[in-house]
Design a protein around this motif. Structure first.
Motif, PDB file in Angstrom:
ATOM      1  N   LEU A 157       5.801   4.403   1.889  1.00 46.40           N
ATOM      2  CA  LEU A 157       6.312   5.564   2.622  1.00 46.40           C
ATOM      3  C   LEU A 157       7.135   5.134   3.844  1.00 46.40           C
ATOM      4  O   LEU A 157       8.175   5.738   4.164  1.00 46.40           O
ATOM      5  CB  LEU A 157       5.168   6.481   3.045  1.00 46.40           C
ATOM      6  CG  LEU A 157       4.488   7.258   1.913  1.00 46.40           C
ATOM      7  CD1 LEU A 157       3.267   8.005   2.437  1.00 46.40           C
ATOM      8  CD2 LEU A 157       5.466   8.221   1.269  1.00 46.40           C
ATOM      9  N   SER A 175       0.843  -1.187   0.000  1.00 46.81           N
ATOM     10  CA  SER A 175       0.000   0.000   0.000  1.00 46.81           C
ATOM     11  C   SER A 175       0.885   1.246   0.000  1.00 46.81           C
ATOM     12  O   SER A 175       2.103   1.172   0.157  1.00 46.81           O
ATOM     13  CB  SER A 175      -0.912   0.004   1.223  1.00 46.81           C
ATOM     14  OG  SER A 175      -0.146   0.194   2.395  1.00 46.81           O
ATOM     15  N   GLU A 176       0.262   2.373  -0.151  1.00 48.80           N
ATOM     16  CA  GLU A 176       0.993   3.644  -0.155  1.00 48.80           C
ATOM     17  C   GLU A 176       1.708   3.866   1.180  1.00 48.80           C
ATOM     18  O   GLU A 176       2.848   4.334   1.227  1.00 48.80           O
ATOM     19  CB  GLU A 176       0.010   4.779  -0.433  1.00 48.80           C
ATOM     20  CG  GLU A 176       0.638   6.133  -0.601  1.00 48.80           C
ATOM     21  CD  GLU A 176      -0.386   7.205  -0.928  1.00 48.80           C
ATOM     22  OE1 GLU A 176      -0.095   8.367  -0.605  1.00 48.80           O
ATOM     23  OE2 GLU A 176      -1.456   6.895  -1.486  1.00 48.80           O
TER      24      GLU A 176
END
Length: 141
Positions: free
Chosen positions: A131, A126-127
């Motif tokens: 990150l 996922s994002e």
């Protein structure tokens, strides 16, 4: 030239058109009967049996009781009533065909109803995971 003609005839569009013309000719008899035998009598009931076909003007010399009698006698006749009846019949037939096409399109649309598409599930990180990886990589450097 014969081979070109064979290719032309063998194309799907030509065959579809031929089938459409044949079905259309057969369908014309059905629609004409529907209008003449079922719809026109109902309209005649509401209009008091008005028949415009007897409305004509004699353009030449002569005295006739009907359009047909004038035409047989060779008298020039302006048959406005026949024209009006043809226009009225055309409008009725056009409306009936419109309703039939609308019904067929509705049935076809119901038959081709698309299946429910499940929402896509993203594969991979996922994002937030990406990150976090970037943050961890920056801390190590």
């Amino acid at each position: 030239m014969i081979n070109e003609f064979k290719d032309f005839i063998a194309k799907g569009n030509v065959m579809d058109m031929a089938v459409g013309i044949i079905i259309g000719a057969a369908f014309t008899a059905i629609v004409t009967s529907l209008v003449g035998d079922l719809i026109n009598p109902i309209i005649g009931l509401f209009t008091g049996g008005i028949d415009f076909s007897g409305w004509f003007y004699i353009l030449g010399e002569g005295d006739c009781a009907s359009v047909e009698a004038c035409q047989e006698a060779g008298v020039a006749v302006f048959a406005i009533g026949n024209f009006l009846m043809a226009v009225i019949n055309f409008l009725i037939i056009a409306f009936v065909v419109f309703m039939l096409v609308k019904m067929v399109n509705r049935v076809k649309a119901a038959a081709e109803k698309p299946e429910e598409v499940a929402p896509e599930v993203k594969s991979g990180p996922s994002e937030l995971d990406v990150l976090l990886e970037i943050r961890d990589a920056l801390k190590k450097a």
